[in-house]
Write a protein that holds these residues in place. Structure first.
Motif, PDB file in Angstrom:
ATOM      1  N   LEU A   1       0.694  -1.158  -0.110  1.00  0.00           N
ATOM      2  CA  LEU A   1       0.011   0.011   0.068  1.00  0.00           C
ATOM      3  C   LEU A   1       0.951   1.031   0.025  1.00  0.00           C
ATOM      4  O   LEU A   1       1.360   1.684   1.064  1.00  0.00           O
ATOM      5  CB  LEU A   1      -1.092   0.018   1.297  1.00  0.00           C
ATOM      6  CG  LEU A   1      -2.041   1.249   1.447  1.00  0.00           C
ATOM      7  CD1 LEU A   1      -2.918   1.216   0.133  1.00  0.00           C
ATOM      8  CD2 LEU A   1      -2.797   1.077   2.662  1.00  0.00           C
ATOM      9  N   THR A   2       1.160   1.852  -1.015  1.00  0.00           N
ATOM     10  CA  THR A   2       1.822   2.978  -1.287  1.00  0.00           C
ATOM     11  C   THR A   2       1.059   3.999  -2.144  1.00  0.00           C
ATOM     12  O   THR A   2       0.349   3.793  -2.953  1.00  0.00           O
ATOM     13  CB  THR A   2       3.457   2.918  -1.931  1.00  0.00           C
ATOM     14  OG1 THR A   2       3.056   2.169  -3.099  1.00  0.00           O
ATOM     15  CG2 THR A   2       3.942   1.997  -1.141  1.00  0.00           C
TER      16      THR A   2
ATOM     17  N   THR B   1       1.919  21.526   0.599  1.00  0.00           N
ATOM     18  CA  THR B   1       0.463  20.903   0.560  1.00  0.00           C
ATOM     19  C   THR B   1       0.642  19.527   0.489  1.00  0.00           C
ATOM     20  O   THR B   1      -0.005  18.733   1.382  1.00  0.00           O
ATOM     21  CB  THR B   1      -0.436  21.382  -0.471  1.00  0.00           C
ATOM     22  OG1 THR B   1      -0.495  22.833  -0.415  1.00  0.00           O
ATOM     23  CG2 THR B   1      -1.786  20.770  -0.637  1.00  0.00           C
ATOM     24  N   ALA B   2       1.497  18.843  -0.279  1.00  0.00           N
ATOM     25  CA  ALA B   2       1.835  17.407  -0.479  1.00  0.00           C
ATOM     26  C   ALA B   2       2.431  17.109   0.701  1.00  0.00           C
ATOM     27  O   ALA B   2       2.173  15.836   1.229  1.00  0.00           O
ATOM     28  CB  ALA B   2       2.665  17.235  -1.537  1.00  0.00           C
ATOM     29  N   ASP B   3       3.388  17.890   1.549  1.00  0.00           N
ATOM     30  CA  ASP B   3       4.010  17.218   2.784  1.00  0.00           C
ATOM     31  C   ASP B   3       2.957  17.004   3.877  1.00  0.00           C
ATOM     32  O   ASP B   3       2.999  16.292   4.513  1.00  0.00           O
ATOM     33  CB  ASP B   3       4.937  18.383   3.071  1.00  0.00           C
ATOM     34  CG  ASP B   3       5.899  17.768   4.342  1.00  0.00           C
ATOM     35  OD1 ASP B   3       6.019  16.767   4.539  1.00  0.00           O
ATOM     36  OD2 ASP B   3       6.011  18.693   5.257  1.00  0.00           O
TER      37      ASP B   3
ATOM     38  N   GLU C   1      -0.425  13.283   7.249  1.00  0.00           N
ATOM     39  CA  GLU C   1      -1.790  13.055   7.867  1.00  0.00           C
ATOM     40  C   GLU C   1      -1.925  11.368   7.553  1.00  0.00           C
ATOM     41  O   GLU C   1      -2.404  10.625   8.440  1.00  0.00           O
ATOM     42  CB  GLU C   1      -2.896  13.568   7.145  1.00  0.00           C
ATOM     43  CG  GLU C   1      -4.271  13.419   7.520  1.00  0.00           C
ATOM     44  CD  GLU C   1      -5.267  14.150   6.967  1.00  0.00           C
ATOM     45  OE1 GLU C   1      -6.509  13.912   7.080  1.00  0.00           O
ATOM     46  OE2 GLU C   1      -5.114  14.981   5.877  1.00  0.00           O
ATOM     47  N   CYS C   2      -1.266  10.758   6.314  1.00  0.00           N
ATOM     48  CA  CYS C   2      -1.437   9.618   6.217  1.00  0.00           C
ATOM     49  C   CYS C   2      -0.927   8.808   7.147  1.00  0.00           C
ATOM     50  O   CYS C   2      -1.007   7.655   7.449  1.00  0.00           O
ATOM     51  CB  CYS C   2      -1.177   9.133   4.676  1.00  0.00           C
ATOM     52  SG  CYS C   2      -2.215   9.864   3.504  1.00  0.00           S
ATOM     53  N   VAL C   3       0.459   9.186   7.234  1.00  0.00           N
ATOM     54  CA  VAL C   3       1.327   8.521   8.293  1.00  0.00           C
ATOM     55  C   VAL C   3       0.826   8.511   9.612  1.00  0.00           C
ATOM     56  O   VAL C   3       0.880   7.480  10.531  1.00  0.00           O
ATOM     57  CB  VAL C   3       2.842   9.413   8.398  1.00  0.00           C
ATOM     58  CG1 VAL C   3       3.603   8.830   9.425  1.00  0.00           C
ATOM     59  CG2 VAL C   3       3.498   9.314   7.099  1.00  0.00           C
TER      60      VAL C   3
ATOM     61  N   ASP D   1      -1.724   5.667  14.247  1.00  0.00           N
ATOM     62  CA  ASP D   1      -2.631   5.361  15.324  1.00  0.00           C
ATOM     63  C   ASP D   1      -3.371   4.112  15.325  1.00  0.00           C
ATOM     64  O   ASP D   1      -3.763   3.335  16.235  1.00  0.00           O
ATOM     65  CB  ASP D   1      -3.974   6.352  14.966  1.00  0.00           C
ATOM     66  CG  ASP D   1      -3.502   7.963  15.161  1.00  0.00           C
ATOM     67  OD1 ASP D   1      -2.658   8.236  15.934  1.00  0.00           O
ATOM     68  OD2 ASP D   1      -4.377   8.698  14.453  1.00  0.00           O
ATOM     69  N   GLY D   2      -3.448   3.386  14.001  1.00  0.00           N
ATOM     70  CA  GLY D   2      -3.837   2.024  14.098  1.00  0.00           C
ATOM     71  C   GLY D   2      -2.783   1.107  14.627  1.00  0.00           C
ATOM     72  O   GLY D   2      -3.171   0.167  15.283  1.00  0.00           O
TER      73      GLY D   2
END
Length: 375
Positions: free
Chosen positions: A4-5, A76-78, A83-85, A90-91
């Motif tokens: 998943l990338t 913006t991309a950073d 947020e994805c990281v 959290d998971g």
């Protein structure tokens, strides 16, 4: 999940300007500003410095604005990637929290198992609570490494609990042995009354070498104290025995004197004794001199044998030379033949006292002892 990338398209940011031409032009213009500061040019130099500072600020603002414009898509991309990281982190943390709760349940079970084993071993060994200590804290054994895959206590952990309980049992047995041997050790040392637990309580649980040393030191002290006490008792008993024998001797002498005087009265030959030693008899209590007599000498005379009293109380003749007058207050107790009146007693003693000629009796009171009357 491992594949998943995100699909990231990377386009390098482009930021360009006429660097070479602008730099050459700038250097040429700055050359005009170069000057030597003197008294005549100092004012102009300051104005030039202000103008150059304004130019520097303009150029720097242009740089920042260009960078900000070009970097906006990158920032913006950073932020989006961060947020994805965080979603992944959290998971992961949620899983770790569940694992921790699961492991804590296993550890709680292990702790209960270890405590139960300890309590059973203590009960089987009949260890008294006062010897609890070595096996009280088992927290260092409560760890996942002491559990098998099926959540059973490992042999290593179980043996560690048994060893600690056994140490408590050995301490109890050692103390019990010491208390049993304490009486014999006391008697061997020479004590008539053995030491008790309260005497050695403050070092009863010490290691063997220290206990033996401190016990011997206490025994030595107690033996010395006992010998000193026994010596004092013997000395007191000897004094009492000597006093008792002296009192018996005086009483026997008094009885002999009374018996002899009774025989003389029966034969009609008794006379009132003239010698002061005979007047006082054997049960003379003492003479209290208000002035001029050393009490220690009186006590020595009181303890003297009967045959020495007459010599001790013979009148002292007045020496030649200058004289001084003394007032003597004397109290005497004497045992005399029955039937003498107070006048006879007063006359006899007055004649005896005034005999040498250097003493005059101004007052004399004679009282009969009530105990004698009762007898």
């Amino acid at each position: 999940m491992s594949n998943l990338t995100p699909e990231i398209k990377q386009t390098p940011a482009v930021l360009s300007f006429n660097y070479e031409a602008f730099k050459a032009n700038l250097e040429q213009r700055l050359e005009k500003y170069r000057t030597v500061v003197t008294a005549d040019t100092v004012k102009q130099a300051k104005e030039t410095a202000t103008e150059l500072n304004k130019l520097k600020t303009e150029l720097d603002n242009q740089r920042k604005e260009a960078i900000r414009y070009v970097s906006a898509p990158i920032k913006t991309a950073d932020d989006q990637m961060k947020e994805c990281v965080k979603l992944v982190a959290d998971g992961r943390q949620e899983i770790l929290d569940q694992v921790a709760k699961f492991d804590q349940v296993r550890l709680d079970g292990l702790r209960e198992d270890l405590i139960g084993r300890r309590d059973r071993l203590r009960a089987e060994s009949k260890i008294d609570p006062e010897f609890f200590g070595t096996a009280d804290d088992l927290s260092d054994l409560v760890k996942l490494g002491n559990l098998t895959a099926t959540d059973r206590v490992t042999n290593k952990a179980a043996q560690a609990v048994a060893d600690r309980v056994n140490a408590e049992l050995q301490l109890q047995q050692t103390v019990e042995r010491r208390l049993l041997e304490l009486e014999n050790a006391s008697y061997r040392a020479g004590l008539s009354i053995p030491l008790q637990r309260e005497h050695i309580e403050h070092f009863l649980f010490d290691p063997e070498e220290q206990y033996t040393e401190r016990l011997q030191r206490m025994l030595d002290i107690e033996v010395t104290r006992q010998r000193e006490a026994e010596a004092k008792i013997r000395q007191k008993a000897q004094r009492e025995e000597d006093q008792r024998r002296a009192e018996e001797a005086r009483e026997q002498a008094r009885q002999d004197r009374i018996a002899g005087q009774g025989r003389e009265n029966q034969e009609g030959e008794a006379e009132v004794p003239r010698d002061v030693g005979e007047l006082m008899g054997a049960d003379y209590v003492g003479v209290d001199y208000a002035q001029g007599v050393d009490r220690t000498e009186t006590m020595a005379i009181d303890a003297a044998p009967e045959h020495e009293l007459d010599r001790a109380y013979k009148p002292v003749t007045q020496s030649s030379g200058d004289s001084e007058r003394f007032t003597l207050t004397v109290t005497m107790t004497a045992t005399l033949p029955a039937g003498m009146t107070e006048a006879q007693i007063r006359a006899q003693f007055q004649e005896f006292i005034e005999g040498p000629g250097n003493t005059r009796v101004e007052f004399m009171m004679v009282e009969k002892d009530e105990e004698t009357e009762a007898a």
